[in-house]
Design an enzyme around this catalytic site. Structure first.
Site, short mmCIF file in Angstrom:
data_model
loop_
_atom_site.label_atom_id
_atom_site.label_comp_id
_atom_site.label_asym_id
_atom_site.label_seq_id
_atom_site.Cartn_x
_atom_site.Cartn_y
_atom_site.Cartn_z
N LYS A 91 2.06 -31.76 -7.28
CA LYS A 91 2.63 -32.87 -8.06
C LYS A 91 1.86 -34.15 -7.72
O LYS A 91 2.18 -34.87 -6.79
CB LYS A 91 4.12 -33.03 -7.74
CG LYS A 91 4.80 -34.23 -8.43
CD LYS A 91 4.89 -34.06 -9.93
CE LYS A 91 5.86 -35.08 -10.55
NZ LYS A 91 5.37 -36.47 -10.44
N ARG B 173 3.95 -34.15 -3.76
CA ARG B 173 4.43 -32.95 -3.08
C ARG B 173 3.79 -31.72 -3.73
O ARG B 173 3.21 -31.82 -4.81
CB ARG B 173 5.96 -32.84 -3.18
CG ARG B 173 6.48 -32.62 -4.61
CD ARG B 173 7.99 -32.70 -4.68
NE ARG B 173 8.52 -32.38 -5.99
CZ ARG B 173 8.57 -33.22 -7.03
NH1 ARG B 173 8.08 -34.45 -6.89
NH2 ARG B 173 9.08 -32.85 -8.18
N TYR C 191 2.75 -26.06 -13.54
CA TYR C 191 2.84 -26.85 -14.78
C TYR C 191 2.27 -26.05 -15.95
O TYR C 191 1.13 -25.61 -15.90
CB TYR C 191 2.12 -28.19 -14.62
CG TYR C 191 2.99 -29.21 -13.92
CD1 TYR C 191 3.72 -30.14 -14.65
CD2 TYR C 191 3.12 -29.21 -12.54
CE1 TYR C 191 4.55 -31.06 -14.02
CE2 TYR C 191 3.95 -30.12 -11.89
CZ TYR C 191 4.66 -31.04 -12.65
OH TYR C 191 5.49 -31.94 -12.02
N TYR D 179 -0.06 -32.70 -17.81
CA TYR D 179 1.08 -33.62 -17.72
C TYR D 179 0.58 -34.99 -17.30
O TYR D 179 -0.27 -35.12 -16.41
CB TYR D 179 2.08 -33.08 -16.70
CG TYR D 179 3.33 -33.89 -16.52
CD1 TYR D 179 4.43 -33.70 -17.35
CD2 TYR D 179 3.43 -34.83 -15.50
CE1 TYR D 179 5.60 -34.43 -17.17
CE2 TYR D 179 4.59 -35.57 -15.31
CZ TYR D 179 5.67 -35.35 -16.15
OH TYR D 179 6.83 -36.09 -15.97
N ASP E 97 6.41 -40.37 -20.01
CA ASP E 97 5.78 -39.10 -19.64
C ASP E 97 5.35 -38.33 -20.88
O ASP E 97 6.02 -38.36 -21.92
CB ASP E 97 6.77 -38.23 -18.86
CG ASP E 97 7.15 -38.83 -17.51
OD1 ASP E 97 6.28 -39.46 -16.88
OD2 ASP E 97 8.32 -38.66 -17.10
N ASP F 142 15.15 -38.90 -18.61
CA ASP F 142 13.74 -38.71 -18.24
C ASP F 142 13.05 -37.87 -19.31
O ASP F 142 12.54 -36.78 -19.04
CB ASP F 142 13.64 -38.05 -16.86
CG ASP F 142 12.23 -38.13 -16.27
OD1 ASP F 142 11.42 -38.94 -16.76
OD2 ASP F 142 11.94 -37.36 -15.34
N TYR G 65 11.87 -26.28 -11.84
CA TYR G 65 10.87 -26.76 -10.89
C TYR G 65 11.43 -27.58 -9.72
O TYR G 65 10.77 -27.78 -8.72
CB TYR G 65 9.74 -27.50 -11.61
CG TYR G 65 9.98 -28.95 -11.97
CD1 TYR G 65 9.04 -29.92 -11.63
CD2 TYR G 65 11.09 -29.37 -12.70
CE1 TYR G 65 9.20 -31.24 -11.98
CE2 TYR G 65 11.27 -30.68 -13.05
CZ TYR G 65 10.32 -31.62 -12.70
OH TYR G 65 10.50 -32.93 -13.04
#
Length: 208
Positions: free
Chosen positions: A58, A72, A80, A84, A99, A131, A168
């Protein structure tokens, strides 16, 4: 003039040149604030990739420095499903840029930007906070660029995306709720709202 004097003079000229170059560059480029969103936004825009397709790492933007950091390694046995990242010069209610998940044939290196076309939005709650993710296709990928709405994607593709975000963070004990996928018009509205919020807040503070 001795050879030592000549060497000293050259060294001083070199140091002066480097000092001038440093004065010309007063700040590092920041991918969130310095990269243009593009003239065709909110439909087609620049997107900065943070995490390549297939990664368990990440990566994310450090909002202060503009550099990328490893946040992390994912705790779950997932990776993924698509590239992203985020849309520059946008701002959401959580204080982050908007995002994006960009569908295309190949993984893209972190810190690379590309032209993305919005085709939908995935409504999502991460630990109780909104989000949402804009679903995009890479405008330069001949296999994906013809898609104009998430309704045109294979159902299994959307199920994979949903399952990834539902799972995830499970091993971290964090709750993620994925709601519905909305179409391209909803995506345009979400991107435009984030552009306006950025313009009304951060752009004034940063004097853009």
């Amino acid at each position: 003039m001795s050879s030592d004097d000549v060497d000293l003079k050259r060294k001083r000229k070199s140091e002066e040149k480097h000092t001038q170059l440093l004065h010309l560059r007063t700040a590092a480029s920041h991918p969130w604030h310095d990269l243009s969103i593009g003239r065709e936004a909110p439909k087609v825009f620049n997107a900065v990739i943070e995490i390549p397709r297939g990664s368990k790492v990440k990566y994310e933007l450090d909002k202060v420095s503009g550099l990328y950091k490893v946040d992390r390694v994912l705790y779950s046995a997932v990776h993924y499903p698509h590239n992203y990242g985020f849309i520059p010069r946008t701002l959401c209610e959580d204080g982050d840029p908007m995002d994006v998940l960009v569908l295309m044939q190949e993984p893209v290196l972190p810190m690379v930007f590309l032209r993305a076309k919005a085709i939908g939005v995935m409504k999502m709650l991460d630990q109780g906070e909104q989000d949402d993710k804009i679903i995009c296709v890479c405008d330069g990928d001949p296999e994906f660029r013809h898609f104009n709405d998430v309704s045109e994607l294979p159902t299994h593709r959307l199920q994979e995306i949903r399952r990834f975000f539902e799972d995830y963070k499970k091993n971290e004990g964090k709750a993620v709720l994925v709601d519905e996928f909305l179409g391209a018009e909803a995506a345009y509205d979400a991107v435009k709202k984030s552009m306006d919020l950025y313009a009304d807040t951060l752009s004034k503070q940063l004097h853009y």
